[in-house]
Design an enzyme around this catalytic site. Structure first.
Site, mmCIF file in Angstrom:
data_model
loop_
_atom_site.group_PDB
_atom_site.id
_atom_site.type_symbol
_atom_site.label_atom_id
_atom_site.label_comp_id
_atom_site.label_asym_id
_atom_site.label_seq_id
_atom_site.Cartn_x
_atom_site.Cartn_y
_atom_site.Cartn_z
ATOM 1 N N GLY A 1 -30.913 13.804 7.332
ATOM 2 C CA GLY A 1 -30.516 14.798 6.332
ATOM 3 C C GLY A 1 -31.739 15.349 5.620
ATOM 4 O O GLY A 1 -32.730 14.639 5.419
ATOM 5 N N ARG B 1 -13.203 18.951 -16.056
ATOM 6 C CA ARG B 1 -12.787 19.435 -14.746
ATOM 7 C C ARG B 1 -11.473 18.837 -14.260
ATOM 8 O O ARG B 1 -10.589 19.542 -13.775
ATOM 9 C CB ARG B 1 -13.866 19.103 -13.708
ATOM 10 C CG ARG B 1 -15.089 19.953 -13.843
ATOM 11 C CD ARG B 1 -16.153 19.545 -12.845
ATOM 12 N NE ARG B 1 -17.312 20.427 -12.983
ATOM 13 C CZ ARG B 1 -18.409 20.326 -12.244
ATOM 14 N NH1 ARG B 1 -18.510 19.397 -11.327
ATOM 15 N NH2 ARG B 1 -19.408 21.158 -12.425
#
Lengths: 252, 234, 699
Positions: free
Chosen positions: C102, C392
Site C-alpha cells: 500500500g 456523524r
C-alpha cells in the site's frame, strides 16, 4: 437512452487494436460515463465477451486514474475527469468514440488502459523536497506569503491523469512537469533544490520520449484541474535561470 | 579524516541547451526574436518606397555606409548577414528536430479527429517552410538580382517595382507576407512563453501585441506590391 | 493449479463434501483438504440446523495483553518505548528487506522513511502509480495539537477528545502517542512543501471541525488528503529513483507467507501480466487501508479492498472490532441501481444548511411547494441544543429513521433535504458561494440540480472502518513480523473516528511510529535467508493460483458485481447504521449461502495471464464474503451500542447509543479457524486511567 459506442479494443501491448462497435440501451442520464461502461461490461460478461478494460479508482475526480479520449477530447466534452462526466451531456442515439490516451511515452497496455509510469519517473528525478523524516524545523519557522502558498497550491492540484499529454498534438508532458516544478520551486522550502529540480525533471521528461511544447494550449484546455498554461512559462524561466547559473544536476 | 571534495563540473551550457527540448525551444525563440527585430527594421525601410525613388535608393545607399568611417563600405551589411543566416539556420534546424520529435511522440493518431488549435498555431510548420523558400527567392530577386526582370545594381527602387509588376512576383510575395503574419502572431507569444516572460497578468497584453504586430507587418509589407499594382508606386 | 475434480466436487452440493459447499468454502484453499473438510463437516452436523448457528457459536480464547506498551505516566510511555527499543546498526540496515503493501498516507510515509533509514524496501500498490492511493480523496484536514491559536489546545486535549470521540473503545496509550506525534507531522509536511492554507501573515491557517471546541485542523482547501499524500509520494519517489525502494505498482498482494511463525513475505500478482510471484523479506507491513467496500456502495475508491488484511487474518493475524464502521451523514444519495460508488460532501455544509423532510409520508411535491409548516426539521426538533450539528453517527441514524418512516425524498425515498435557503437569505448568495462554492458545483455536476435554488439531497454512506487487524503498541499484529498501519489496523479511533483524524493517524503511523518500532523487531531477528522453495512458500503460491483457477474455470452465470451488490445491500440493511439481533442473525444465515452461490455461479471471462479486471474483482469479493460474516458476528456479539455501532436493543430512553462498559469495555480480536467456521474471540481489556468514560448526550 440508447447509444452506439465505438471503443478501441486492443488485447495486449504488442497486439494491433481496432475500433469496435457496441450498442447499449437503457442508459440513464444520471449515470456517470464509467457507470455507462460498467453497464456495457456487465452485458459483455454475460454475453461471453471480455469486458472493456479501463483504469479508474476513486470515481470522484481526484485520484487521476481514469482517463479516455471521448469523441476526440481528453476526458470528454466537460472540463472534468471521465469519472465525473455524466451521461446527461449526451443525447439519445449518439455515437460515441472512445480511445485510450495516445502518446509514445504512454504505451497501451490493454483496451483503454495505458502505462503512465513515465510520470512517476519524472517526479522521482526531482519532483520532491529532500526532507527526511525527523529533520523538519518547526512549521512556523519560515512564514510563506499567502500569495506564494496559493500559487504553489494551484499547481499542486495536478492529479497526474495525463490528459495534457493526450490532448497535446506533440504528446508533450510540459504542463504536468511544470505544475510540479512551479509548486516546489516557488516555496522557500524548495529553494535549495531549485536548479537541480528543474534541470533533472526536464532531462527525464525528454528521455521518456514526450514531445516538445509548441504552445498550442491544448493541454491547459483539457486539464480537469485547471493548471494554467503560464506554469509552462514559469518552468521555462526556471530552466533558463538554472542553465545560466550553471546549476548542478542531481542525476549527472 | 578530511577528504578533499570537489564539485563536479556541470555539462557545458551549449551542450545542455542543445540536448533538451526546452533548450532548443529557447534557441528558436532567440533566433526568432532576432529575425523579428530585423523584419521590423526592414519594414520601416521598405515603407520609404512611398516617398519616391530618391528617398528609397538613398536609404539603400545609407545602409552600406553605416559604421563609416570605421567600417568600410558595405561592411555593416556583411556583419549582419552571418548573424541573420545563423538565426535562420538555427531556427530551421531546431524546428525540424523538434517537429520530428513531436511526431515520434504521437505515433498513433486519434481515430476521432477534431480541430482545436488556432489557425496560426497549426500553420507554424508549413509557414516556416514557405518562409524559407521565400527567403531564397527574395534574395535571388532583390539582392543578387538573379531572377529579377530589371536587375539593375544600385537601383533597388526600380528593381522592386519591376518585381512587383510581375504576377508571380506579387503572388509569391503576398503569400509569404501572409505567412509572416501568421508566423509572428503565434511566434511572438510563443517565444515569450518559451523565454519565461509570460505570466497570468501579461498574457492578454502579450497576445494583443502579437496580433497587432502581425497585422501591422502583413499589411505594411503587402501595401507595397498592392501600391505597385494600383500604380501608386511606379 | 487446482485439479478439476476437487473443483467439481465442491461446486456440487449433492456430493459428500456438501458441508463445504454449504458454508461457501472456496474449493481450492484446502492445504489439507481431508482435515479441514472433516472438521467443518462435524461442526455442521453438531449444529444440526442453519449454518448461522454454527458460525455464531464462537468460543472465547485467552485474553490478549498488549505487552509492548510501557507502564508509567502516559506522557512518558512513547519516550520510554523508543528508548527501550533495540536498534539496528546503520551499516547493517541495507541487509534487511521490509515489504510494505500500500502507498497511501501510512504506506507511502513508512516506505519513504524506512528507505531513508537505510532499509531495503519492497513496496506494492494495485494502482498504476503510488500517487493514486485513496488517501488522496480525503477532503477536510488534519488535526494537530499545535495550539497556534492559543485557544487552549494541547496534546492532552487532543488525546482527551479522541478517546471520548471514539466512545471509550480505544487504547489510551496509543491515542496519547498519536496526539504527541501530531505536532511533528505538521512540521514534516511543511518541510516537504505541502501547500497548507496560510494567512496573510504567512503563518498556517487552521479551522475547527465537528464536535471540537478548538481550532486545530490544518487544511489545504478541500484537498488536504491529496496534498499530504503527494508529499509522501514525492518522498517515496525520491527513494525509488535512488534505488532504495523497489516499487511494484499494479501488483496486488494475495497472500502472506508465514515461516516458523513469522511473517516472511507475500505472494503477489502482477495485474498486467497475471504473473503470481513471491517476495521474501524480514518483515511485512500492511498499509492497505480499510474494508468499507464490503458494503459495495461506499465513499472508498472502487478498487480499495480487504484482500491483504483478510489474507493476513487467515494466516493468523487477529481481526479486531470489525463491526466498528463509520457512516458519514452528508453524501450524495444514489440516483439509481447503476450507482457504483458514493461521493462525500464535506461535513462543513451542516454549519449553514438546515436538514428537513416532509411531515407527511410519501409527499412527492417538489420541495418549493411544501409549505414551512409541513416540513419537519427533525434534527432541530429532536436535538434542540446541537441541532444540525450533532455528531456523524446521530445525524446518520436520524436520517435513516425518517426515511424508514417513508418520509425520505428523491429517488427511492433514500434522501433528506439539506436546505440553504435560510443561509442564502441571511448571508446573501455571494457569501454562501464563497464558503461552499466548490461543493455546490460538485453537487450540481453529479445531480444536475442547482443547490442555490433547490435544496440539496443527502444521505449517509459508509465512509471509514475503525476496525482492522489487531496490533500491539508497536503496531505489530499477532503474527510476529507482520505490522499493520493506518486504516488497516484498529488501534486509535475506538468505535468512532473524529473528523480530520484519519490523516493524522496514517501519517503518525507511517512517518514516526512504525519506523521506530520495527527497528526493535528487526534488531531482535537477525536476517536469515528463506529458500524460495520452502514448503510454506510453495503452499501459499499454490493456494493463490488454485483460487484464481477456480474463479476463472467456473464459467457460471453471474457477474462478480452482481454478487458484490447483493452482499452490500444485505450488509447495509442488517449491519449498517442500526443493527438488531434478528437482522444480524438473518445476515449470518444468508452470507454462507451467498458464498456458496458465488463459488457455484461466478463467471469470470478471460484468462489469468493478462490484465483481467473481472478476475481482480471476483477475487476481492470472495474475501468480502468471508469478512462480512465476521463483521456480522462481531456486531451480534457486541450487544451494546457504541460510536458507529448502534444496536437497537441498547439505547437510552432518548434513543441514543447506550454503552455497556461493564460487559464490553474491550477490543474484540477474532482468530480465524477456517472459512465459515466459528472464530475464537480474544478480548483485550481497555483500562481508562486518564479519561473517565461518560455517556454522550447531545439533546
Amino acid at each position: 437512452m440508447r447509444l452506439t459506442l465505438r471503443i478501441w479494443r486492443q488485447h495486449g501491448p504488442d497486439e494491433p487494436g481496432v475500433m469496435t462497435t457496441y450498442e447499449v440501451d437503457g442508459i440513464s442520464e444520471d449515470m456517470s460515463f464509467l457507470e455507462m461502461l460498467d453497464h456495457l461490461n456487465e452485458e459483455l460478461i454475460l454475453g461471453g465477451d471480455e469486458p472493456v478494460a479501463f483504469d479508474h479508482d476513486c470515481r470522484e475526480g481526484i485520484c487521476g486514474a481514469c482517463g479516455m479520449v471521448i469523441n476526440g477530447q481528453a476526458h470528454g466534452p466537460e472540463r472534468t475527469t471521465t469519472c465525473q462526466l455524466h451521461m446527461r451531456h449526451f443525447t439519445d442515439g449518439d455515437t460515441i468514440d472512445i480511445e485510450p490516451w495516445r502518446a509514445s511515452a504512454f504505451p497501451v497496455i490493454k483496451d483503454l488502459v495505458v502505462d503512465r509510469s513515465a510520470f512517476d519517473r519524472i517526479v522521482g528525478s526531482g519532483g520532491f523536497i529532500s526532507a527526511p523524516t525527523g529533520s523538519a524545523p518547526e512549521a512556523h519557522a519560515t512564514p510563506v506569503p499567502k500569495a506564494v502558498a496559493d500559487l504553489a497550491f494551484e499547481n499542486a492540484e495536478c492529479i497526474g491523469c495525463g490528459a495534457c499529454v493526450a490532448a497535446c498534438p506533440n504528446g508533450s508532458a510540459m504542463l504536468f512537469t511544470s505544475a510540479k516544478v512551479v509548486h516546489l520551486n516557488v516555496l522557500p522550502q524548495g529553494g535549495p533544490e531549485r536548479e537541480s529540480r528543474v534541470l533533472d525533471m526536464i532531462d527525464t521528461m525528454d528521455a521518456e520520449g514526450f514531445g516538445g511544447c509548441t504552445n498550442t494550449g491544448e493541454c491547459a484546455t483539457a486539464c480537469p484541474k485547471g493548471i494554467p498554461l503560464h506554469s509552462i512559462a514559469t518552468m521555462n524561466r526556471e530552466y533558463l535561470r538554472a542553465t545560466i547559473k550553471g546549476g548542478q544536476r542531481r542525476n549527472s | 579524516m578530511a577528504l578533499a571534495t570537489r564539485t563536479e563540473r556541470s555539462p557545458s551550457l551549449i551542450g545542455s541547451v542543445w540536448r533538451s527540448t526546452v533548450g532548443k525551444k529557447t534557441i528558436m525563440a532567440v533566433s526568432g526574436a532576432l529575425m523579428l527585430g530585423y523584419l521590423i527594421a526592414h519594414l520601416a525601410g521598405n515603407l520609404k518606397v512611398f516617398f519616391g525613388a530618391d528617398d528609397f535608393n538613398g536609404y539603400a545607399h545609407w545602409l552600406r555606409t553605416i559604421g563609416a568611417p570605421i567600417l568600410h563600405h558595405g561592411w555593416f551589411l556583411w556583419l549582419v548577414r552571418p548573424v541573420l543566416l545563423a538565426a535562420v539556420v538555427l531556427h530551421g534546424i531546431t524546428a525540424y528536430q523538434l517537429s520530428r520529435r513531436d511526431r515520434a511522440a504521437r505515433p498513433h493518431k486519434y481515430v476521432h479527429q477534431r480541430q482545436r488549435q488556432s489557425y496560426a498555431t497549426r500553420t507554424m510548420r508549413w509557414g516556416g517552410v514557405i518562409l524559407t523558400l521565400f527567403i531564397v527567392w527574395h534574395i535571388l530577386d532583390l539582392t543578387t538580382l538573379t531572377v529579377n526582370e530589371r536587375a539593375e545594381e544600385g537601383h533597388p527602387y526600380e528593381n522592386l517595382v519591376a518585381s512587383f509588376n510581375t504576377w508571380y512576383g506579387n503572388t509569391i510575395y503576398i503569400t509569404a507576407m501572409v505567412a509572416v503574419g501568421l508566423h509572428v502572431r503565434h511566434g511572438l507569444w510563443s517565444a515569450a512563453q518559451t523565454l519565461g516572460m509570460n505570466s497570468a497578468r501579461s498574457d492578454r497584453a502579450l497576445k494583443a501585441t502579437a496580433n497587432g504586430l502581425a497585422l501591422v507587418m502583413t499589411c505594411g509589407f503587402i501595401s507595397i506590391p498592392v501600391s505597385v499594382m494600383l500604380g501608386l508606386v511606379d | 493449479m487446482a485439479d478439476a475434480t476437487s473443483h467439481a466436487t465442491a461446486a456440487d452440493p449433492t456430493s459428500d463434501t456438501a458441508s463445504d459447499a454449504a458454508s461457501g468454502v472456496p474449493p481450492t484453499d484446502n492445504a489439507a483438504p481431508g482435515v479441514i473438510a472433516g472438521s467443518r463437516a462435524s461442526s455442521a452436523l453438531s449444529g444440526g440446523a442453519a449454518a448461522a448457528g454454527d458460525y455464531a457459536a464462537y468460543s472465547v480464547g485467552v485474553p490478549l495483553v498488549d505487552t509492548k506498551a510501557p507502564k508509567g505516566p502516559i506522557e512518558e510511555r512513547w519516550k520510554t518505548r523508543r528508548f527501550e527499543a533495540k536498534l539496528v546498526n546503520p551499516a547493517n540496515r541495507r541487509k534487511y528487506t521490509v515489504i510494505v503493501v500500500g502507498t497511501g498516507l501510512a504506506g507511502g510515509a513508512a516506505g519513504a522513511t524506512l528507505a531513508e533509514q537505510g532499509y531495503h524496501v519492497v513496496q506494492f500498490c494495485y494502482q498504476d502509480s503510488p500517487r493514486r492511493a485513496h488517501s488522496i480523496a480525503a477532503q477536510g484536514g488534519i488535526n494537530a495539537a499545535k495550539n497556534y491559536r492559543n485557544d487552549g489546545d494541547s496534546i492532552r486535549r487532543l488525546f482527551y477528545d479522541t478517546v471520548k470521540g471514539g466512545d471509550f473503545r480505544a487504547r489510551e496509550s496509543n491515542v496519547h502517542r498519536l496526539a504527541e506525534t501530531s505536532v511533528e507531522i505538521i512540521d514534516q509536511c511543511v518541510a516537504q512543501g505541502v501547500p497548507f492554507a496560510r494567512e496573510y501573515g504567512g503563518l498556517l491557517d487552521t479551522r475547527s471541525f465537528g464536535g471540537v471546541q478548538v481550532s486545530r485542523t490544518f487544511y489545504a482547501r478541500g484537498q488536504t488528503g491529496q496534498q499530504l499524500l503527494l508529499g509522501a509520494y514525492q518522498a517515496l519517489s525520491k527513494e525509488i529513483a535512488a534505488g532504495h525502494v523497489e516499487m511494484h505498482p499494479r501488483t496486488e498482494m494475495l497472500d502472506l507467507i508465514v515461516i516458523d511463525g513469522r511473517a516472511r513475505g507475500i505472494v503477489a500478482r502482477d495485474l498486467i501480466t497475471g504473473r503470481v510471484s513471491t517476495y521474501l523479506a524480514d518483515a511485512v507491513v500492511l498499509a492497505s487501508g480499510g474494508y468499507g467496500n464490503v458494503f459495495y456502495l461506499s465513499t472508498n475508491a472502487k478498487n480499495s479492498n480487504a484482500t491483504a488484511i483478510w489474507r493476513a487474518h487467515r494466516k493468523g493475524a487477529y481481526f479486531a472490532n470489525p463491526c466498528f464502521t463509520q457512516i458519514h451523514p452528508t453524501c450524495i444519495p444514489r440516483s439509481g441501481d447503476h450507482q457504483s460508488k458514493l461521493t462525500l460532501m464535506s461535513e462543513s455544509l451542516r454549519n449553514d444548511g438546515r436538514i428537513w423532510v416532509p411531515k407527511a409520508k410519501d409527499d412527492n411535491r417538489p420541495p418549493a411547494q411544501i409549505p414551512e409548516d409541513e416540513r419537519d426539521y427533525y434534527l432541530e426538533r429532536i436535538y434542540p441544543a446541537f441541532g444540525n450539528l450533532v455528531p456523524r453517527d446521530i445525524a446518520s441514524r436520524a436520517a435513516k429513521n425518517v426515511c424508514d418512516e417513508g418520509r425520505g425524498v428523491g429517488p427511492g425515498g433514500q434522501g433528506v433535504y439539506l436546505d440553504f435557503a435560510d443561509a442564502i437569505g441571511r448571508l446573501g448568495r455571494k457569501a454562501v458561494e464563497e464558503k461552499y462554492g466548490n461543493l455546490f458545483e460538485m453537487y450540481e455536476r453529479i445531480t444536475a440540480e442547482n443547490p442555490y435554488e433547490v435544496p440539496m439531497r443527502i444521505y449517509p454512506a459508509i465512509h471509514y472502518t475503525m476496525g482492522g487487524l489487531w496490533v500491539d503498541y508497536d503496531l505489530q499484529t499477532t503474527v510476529p513480523g507482520l505490522f499493520a498501519v493506518g486504516e488497516a489496523n484498529f488501534s486509535d479511533h475506538g468505535a468512532n473516528r473524529l473528523g480530520a483524524s484519519a490523516l493524522m493517524q496514517g501519517l503518525a503511523d507511517g512517518y514516526f511510529v512504525l519506523p521506530a518500532t520495527i527497528n526493535d523487531y528487526l534488531a531482535r531477528h537477525p536476517h536469515e535467508e528463506v529458500a524460495q522453495d520452502h514448503p510454506a512458500v510453495h503452499e501459499a503460491v499454490t493456494a493463490v493460483t488454485d483460487r484464481l483457477y477456480a474463479l476463472l474455470s467456473n464459467n457460471g452465470d453471474r457477474t462478480p458485481d452482481s454478487f458484490h451488490r447483493e452482499l452490500g445491500e444485505l450488509l447495509w440493511d442488517e449491519c449498517g447504521m442500526a443493527r438488531t439481533e434478528t437482522g444480524l442473525r438473518k445476515a449470518l444465515e444468508r452470507i454462507p449461502s451467498l458464498r456458496e452461490e458465488f463459488w457455484r455461479r461466478i463467471k469470470v471471462p478471460g484468462s489469468g495471464e493478462e490484465l483481467n479486471q473481472s478476475l481482480e474483482k471476483a477475487n476481492r469479493i470472495s474475501d468480502y464474503l468471508e469478512l462480512a460474516e465476521l463483521m456480522c458476528l462481531d456486531a451480534l456479539h457486541r450487544k451494546e451500542s457504541c460510536g458507529g455501532h448502534f444496536r437497537e436493543e441498547s439505547q437510552t430512553d432518548g434513543g441514543e447509543a447506550l454503552r455497556l462498559d461493564e460487559s464490553f469495555s474491550y477490543a474484540a480480536a477474532w482468530e480465524y479457524t477456517g472459512a465459515g467456521s466459528a472464530p475464537v474471540l480474544h478480548r483485550e481489556a481497555l483500562n481508562f486511567e486518564y479519561v473517565h468514560p461518560t455517556q454522550r448526550s447531545y439533546a
